[in-house]
Design a protein around this motif. Structure first.
Motif, PDB file in Angstrom:
ATOM      1  N   ALA A   1     -14.377  -8.104   3.372  1.00  0.00           N
ATOM      2  CA  ALA A   1     -14.115  -7.507   2.058  1.00  0.00           C
ATOM      3  C   ALA A   1     -15.427  -7.082   1.422  1.00  0.00           C
ATOM      4  CB  ALA A   1     -13.393  -8.499   1.155  1.00  0.00           C
ATOM      5  N   ALA A   2     -15.419  -5.910   0.758  1.00  0.00           N
ATOM      6  CA  ALA A   2     -16.655  -5.383   0.188  1.00  0.00           C
ATOM      7  C   ALA A   2     -16.740  -5.584  -1.315  1.00  0.00           C
ATOM      8  CB  ALA A   2     -16.787  -3.887   0.516  1.00  0.00           C
TER       9      ALA A   2
ATOM     10  N   HIS B   1      -9.742  -6.151   0.282  1.00  0.00           N
ATOM     11  CA  HIS B   1     -10.019  -5.574   1.601  1.00  0.00           C
ATOM     12  C   HIS B   1      -8.827  -4.767   2.089  1.00  0.00           C
ATOM     13  CE1 HIS B   1     -10.545  -6.315   6.152  1.00  0.00           C
ATOM     14  NE2 HIS B   1     -11.230  -5.252   5.817  1.00  0.00           N
ATOM     15  N   MET B   2      -7.734  -5.458   2.461  1.00  0.00           N
ATOM     16  CA  MET B   2      -6.575  -4.734   2.983  1.00  0.00           C
ATOM     17  C   MET B   2      -5.266  -5.134   2.327  1.00  0.00           C
ATOM     18  SD  MET B   2      -7.578  -4.405   6.986  1.00  0.00           S
ATOM     19  CE  MET B   2      -7.321  -2.705   7.484  1.00  0.00           C
TER      20      MET B   2
ATOM     21  N   GLU C   1      -0.899  -0.048   6.064  1.00  0.00           N
ATOM     22  CA  GLU C   1      -0.933   0.801   4.870  1.00  0.00           C
ATOM     23  C   GLU C   1      -2.363   0.929   4.360  1.00  0.00           C
ATOM     24  OE1 GLU C   1      -0.834   2.015   0.728  1.00  0.00           O
ATOM     25  OE2 GLU C   1      -1.535   0.092   1.454  1.00  0.00           O
ATOM     26  N   ALA C   2      -3.113  -0.183   4.372  1.00  0.00           N
ATOM     27  CA  ALA C   2      -4.494  -0.145   3.886  1.00  0.00           C
ATOM     28  C   ALA C   2      -5.353   0.764   4.762  1.00  0.00           C
ATOM     29  CB  ALA C   2      -5.082  -1.551   3.851  1.00  0.00           C
ATOM     30  N   ILE C   3      -5.068   0.797   6.078  1.00  0.00           N
ATOM     31  CA  ILE C   3      -5.834   1.679   6.973  1.00  0.00           C
ATOM     32  C   ILE C   3      -5.539   3.143   6.633  1.00  0.00           C
ATOM     33  CG2 ILE C   3      -6.180   2.404   9.367  1.00  0.00           C
ATOM     34  CD1 ILE C   3      -5.728  -0.432  10.249  1.00  0.00           C
ATOM     35  N   ILE C   4      -4.245   3.450   6.419  1.00  0.00           N
ATOM     36  CA  ILE C   4      -3.881   4.830   6.052  1.00  0.00           C
ATOM     37  C   ILE C   4      -4.554   5.195   4.735  1.00  0.00           C
ATOM     38  CG2 ILE C   4      -1.969   6.365   5.456  1.00  0.00           C
ATOM     39  CD1 ILE C   4      -0.153   4.603   7.165  1.00  0.00           C
ATOM     40  N   GLN C   5      -4.465   4.281   3.769  1.00  0.00           N
ATOM     41  CA  GLN C   5      -4.977   4.530   2.428  1.00  0.00           C
ATOM     42  C   GLN C   5      -6.499   4.715   2.426  1.00  0.00           C
ATOM     43  OE1 GLN C   5      -3.076   2.028  -0.676  1.00  0.00           O
ATOM     44  NE2 GLN C   5      -5.117   1.743  -1.468  1.00  0.00           N
TER      45      GLN C   5
ATOM     46  N   VAL D   1      -6.502  -2.781  -8.524  1.00  0.00           N
ATOM     47  CA  VAL D   1      -6.392  -3.946  -7.646  1.00  0.00           C
ATOM     48  C   VAL D   1      -6.064  -3.472  -6.233  1.00  0.00           C
ATOM     49  CG1 VAL D   1      -5.579  -5.376  -9.542  1.00  0.00           C
ATOM     50  CG2 VAL D   1      -3.929  -4.309  -8.014  1.00  0.00           C
ATOM     51  N   GLY D   2      -6.257  -4.358  -5.248  1.00  0.00           N
ATOM     52  CA  GLY D   2      -5.867  -4.063  -3.878  1.00  0.00           C
ATOM     53  C   GLY D   2      -6.929  -3.294  -3.109  1.00  0.00           C
ATOM     54  N   PRO D   3      -6.562  -2.790  -1.916  1.00  0.00           N
ATOM     55  CA  PRO D   3      -7.537  -2.154  -1.030  1.00  0.00           C
ATOM     56  C   PRO D   3      -8.099  -0.871  -1.623  1.00  0.00           C
ATOM     57  CG  PRO D   3      -5.311  -1.993  -0.123  1.00  0.00           C
ATOM     58  CD  PRO D   3      -5.233  -2.872  -1.320  1.00  0.00           C
ATOM     59  N   SER D   4      -9.239  -0.437  -1.080  1.00  0.00           N
ATOM     60  CA  SER D   4      -9.911   0.760  -1.573  1.00  0.00           C
ATOM     61  C   SER D   4      -9.152   2.015  -1.192  1.00  0.00           C
ATOM     62  CB  SER D   4     -11.315   0.842  -0.994  1.00  0.00           C
ATOM     63  OG  SER D   4     -12.074  -0.245  -1.435  1.00  0.00           O
TER      64      SER D   4
END
Lengths: 330, 526
Positions: free
Chosen positions: A294-295, A257-258, B174-178, A321-324
């Motif tokens: 999470a999707a 997810h994030m 960072e995940a929001i930016i990405q 791996v990790g966020p999209s």
């Protein structure tokens, strides 16, 4: 429309009511003393502040009910400062409320709009000046100025280019390769299947080659969770089942997810939970998302053992791996 | 004219001969400000900002904004020998070795929490009393800007110590930016100088936190206050108070003493909280590493609504043509906050459109006399409260023996259902309060005295209220609904008929009022 009563009109500002301190000299003297005492208490606070700074060592701790054990130096320093400031403020406000004039004053407001004549003059001036400068006619000058101004304004953006490198394939890859040993974190020890009991969880990282150093960037992509179940508990496709070894299954620890570390494992339900946004993954079903935002499931790392019996990666992760991110294809 | 004799006189003479300040000061030292407790909320925000500047400068003397990795060998034994960033080490140093350092850290953090709370409370006061109406729309927009900057500034500030909790917050940012379509990965690599976490973001956010944003704050706060000064403060309605005057106390000496004293009180309360209640004990969290996390990860309260939105988001991603769009991040992280803040900034203009009111307003509304606005505010507030609640769902679950799932589903449904309910209830409450005001004016107040009439009937004696009170309760205008114009006075079809129809509908809802007693002083809109 019904008029039950006569229209009510504005009675105007009520008459000023004198305070005790305005009329009674005794009350006035008393208020004066009160203000003075408040200011003196402020001075006491400052003295406490200075004394705490000098005399209470930073290593002194005391126990406070409710608050627990507290650093005495910081506590008394803070209390001294608080008293000094609070009494200073209270003194000033008390002074204003009891002894300074409390008669309300009326000031007029004026409309903000300029007079009509001023507005007309303004427009005339602007038009006249603009015409004198030929702003309306000299379109060549205006266009070239616009062009060069735009270029000049955009160019500083160029200077920001070196803030960072281009992503290339860095979001798609990790350090895991075919045959990379799994080592404990912390500890850096290679693991044999027998090291993990059924129900146990371990955080692992890829073993470093000689001369390599582990950076936070690596950990941010490479962190993997090992969980051992009884083999019959899995509900996996034959392919995914072949990615496990004797009931040991490996997932990326970085949330899909994030990107938080998915660190909470519930042994009873065999759920992995991310503490950031509560995405919940079902371990026996290849970390399928069963709750939360999470999707995607956590990517699974295919593992096996090498010739010495240590756990290794069969192959790299088959997905990022990790966020999209935009360039991610699945 | 005689030459000044006293030292103060000589200084004043020197300055005035070069600036002509006496004329301006003479006028402004007697400037009148209306008095009300709710006008102090903005003051609290201003004073917290000053406290933040003072304590922040102190902290920069020792804080080392660097992600250089070092082995900790300082005085806090539990972390001895652990690898961590220089930023974290210097925060430990400030907390344990600098005398007053921990106190200053606590003051800085408490002042930041108070700053944001005061801004929000001030915003609510301004909204519910209609203080944003013409001519104060600019100041409303500046205020929304300050709120937005405050959220960013606070987030960057608590991220600086580089502890496990704050690093997790940065990871989420960072995940929001990405997640942004097309440019996301590039923006993230530029912001972090490469892959996350890299070693660049602490120095970079330090510069933004101590230089760029405080500079913007100073500029915007100055503009905000200058506008308040120039446009004169709004005032609550009451006898003698009109749209054409301002009734209150002069700056010198009353407000100098009151406001100056209030600064010390705000600072004193902040210091007291800091001395007694420890917050953000970063030494307990440990240094940041992307592979670890602590349970019950919570942002500061003003970020909680955003976190709550992200938590309640359904798990939707679109994968198409080799690309991914993360709706589960974009909607709660960027789209909904964007709509909320844009809507908030534009509200004065939206209201002016559906009321058709383009006049200046200096008298505040009593919230009950603007039922539609009050209900809208309660609706928005309910929305934010649901998100805030969900942002703390893990804490609530452990404290009240609920499951995360229950709270999450409550929020997911509540976010759609509860705000409209809040709207309806608030509007009805406002109308009921108007009815109570009307009764008070028409029939007086209840005295509690019972009288028996000659027929043996008991009645309670009512006493008429004072004419001041009656005026306060009835001075307001009551809006008239705008009509839907399908054609103009010449019979030409209105090209914007749909817009006019919508406007008429909203206006009708806005104009729902209880007829006030004492004549129909309906406002006339020119």
């Amino acid at each position: 429309m019904s008029h039950e009563i006569e229209p009510i009109s504005d009675p105007g500002l009520p008459d000023h009511v004198h305070r005790a301190t305005d009329t009674n000299p005794v009350a006035e003297k008393k208020a004066e003393r009160q203000v003075a005492i408040l200011f003196l208490l402020s001075a006491v606070g400052t003295i406490l502040f200075i004394a705490s700074y000098i005399f209470i060592p930073t290593t002194e701790f005391i126990f406070l009910p409710v608050m627990g054990t507290t650093n005495a130096h910081e506590l008394f320093l803070g209390l001294g400062l608080a008293l000094a400031l609070l009494f200073m403020g209270l003194g000033a406000v008390h002074w204003a409320k009891t002894l300074m004039p409390d008669e309300e004053v009326i000031a007029e407001r004026h409309e903000f709009r300029s007079e009509e004549s001023d507005r007309e003059d303004f427009v005339a001036t602007v038009k006249e000046r603009a015409a004198a400068a030929g702003l309306g006619r000299r379109s060549l000058i205006k266009r070239t100025l616009g062009l060069s101004g735009g270029l000049l304004a955009a160019s500083p953006l160029l200077l920001l280019r070196d803030l960072g490198p281009l992503p290339k394939n860095q979001l798609q890859t990790t350090s895991w390769k075919t045959g990379t040993r799994l080592v404990t974190d912390p500890g850096n020890r290679a693991i044999k299947p027998s090291d993990l009991e059924v129900g146990a969880v371990a955080q692992v990282l890829p073993q470093l080659l000689p001369g390599e150093e582990r950076t936070l960037n690596n950990i941010g992509k490479d962190a993997v969770l090992l969980i051992r179940l009884r083999p019959e508990e899995f509900e996996l496709s034959p392919e995914r089942l072949s990615w496990t070894y004797e009931g040991i299954i490996a997932f990326s620890k970085i949330c899909s997810h994030m990107g938080c570390a998915v660190a909470l494992y519930e042994q009873q339900t065999k759920h992995l939970l991310c503490p950031c946004h509560q995405s919940t993954f079902d371990v026996p079903r290849a970390a399928k998302v069963i709750f939360g935002p999470a999707a995607r499931p956590l990517p699974q790392l295919a593992i096996t053992i090498d010739s010495e019996g240590y756990l290794v990666a069969q192959k790299p992760f088959t997905e990022p791996v990790g966020p999209s991110f935009w360039e991610r294809s699945s | 004219m005689s030459a000044p004799q006293t030292p103060a006189g000589k200084v004043a003479n020197y300055v005035d001969e070069r600036t002509g300040a006496a004329k301006w000061l003479k006028k402004n030292l007697t400037k009148v400000f209306p008095d009300h407790w709710s006008f102090m909320l903005g003051e609290i925000a201003l004073y917290s900002f000053i406290i933040l500047l003072l304590s922040g400068v102190f902290l920069t003397f020792w804080f080392d904004p660097s992600q250089r990795e070092v082995l900790y060998q300082g005085s806090y034994q539990p972390l001895s020998g652990i690898k961590m960033s220089a930023a974290y080490v210097s925060t430990l140093h400030i907390s344990f070795d600098i005398r007053g350092g921990l106190l200053m850290r606590q003051i800085h953090h408490w002042a930041a929490l108070l700053f944001m709370a005061a801004i929000v409370a001030h915003l609510l006061r301004v909204f519910f009393t209609g203080a944003y109406r013409k001519p104060r729309e600019f100041n409303w927009i500046i205020g929304v800007g300050l709120l937005t900057l405050g959220i960013v500034e606070g987030f960057l500030g608590y991220s600086l110590p580089d502890d496990l909790l704050s690093g997790t917050g940065i990871r989420i940012a960072e995940a929001i930016i990405q997640a942004m379509p097309v440019v996301g990965s590039y923006l993230s690599f530029f912001a972090f100088g490469g892959p996350f976490p890299g070693d660049a973001f602490i120095p970079r956010i330090f510069t933004v936190h101590v230089l760029l944003l405080p500079g913007l704050f100073l500029a915007l706060i100055t503009a905000h206050l200058m506008l308040v000064w120039y446009q004169k403060h709004t005032q609550y309605p009451g006898p003698g108070r009109t749209e054409k005057n301002v009734v209150g106390y002069p700056l010198m000496p009353v407000y100098m003493a009151k406001a100056g004293g209030f600064f010390f009180i705000v600072f004193g309360v902040t210091a007291l909280l800091s001395a007694l209640a420890s917050i953000n004990p970063i030494w307990l969290y440990g240094p940041y590493t992307p592979g670890q996390i602590s349970a019950g990860s919570q942002p500061d309260w003003y970020m909680g609504w955003l976190d709550g939105l992200v938590r309640m988001s359904p798990p939707i991603e679109t994968h198409a043509f080799g690309h991914t769009i993360s709706w589960n991040i974009l909607i709660p992280g960027l789209i909904v906050p964007g709509i909320l803040f844009t809507g908030m900034a534009l509200y004065p203009f939206i209201e002016s459109w559906f009321t058709g009111d383009k006049r200046e307003h200096h008298l505040l509304d009593r919230p009950r006399n603007a039922p539609n606005r009050t209900a809208l505010g309660a609706m928005s507030l309910t929305f934010i409260l649901v998100t805030l609640l969900n942002g703390g769902n893990d804490i609530i679950a452990t404290h009240f023996s609920l499951t995360i799932n229950q709270i999450m589903w409550f929020s997911r449904i509540g976010i759609f259902v509860l705000p409209p309910i809040a709207y309806v209830i608030t509007k009805r409450l406002c109308l009921s309060l108007q009815r109570a005001d009307r009764d008070l004016v028409l029939h007086g107040k209840e005295t509690g005295r019972l009288m028996m009439s000659a027929e043996g009937e008991f009645i309670e004696v009512h006493e008429p209220i004072s004419k001041e009170k009656a005026w306060t309760l009835t001075q307001h205008e009551q809006p008239v609904a705008l009509e839907h114009l399908t054609e103009d006075e010449h019979g030409v079809r209105n090209p914007n008929s749909r817009g006019s129809k919508l406007r008429a509908r909203i206006s009708r809802a806005d104009a729902e009022q209880i007829q006030k007693p004492g004549g129909d002083t309906h406002r006339e809109i020119e």
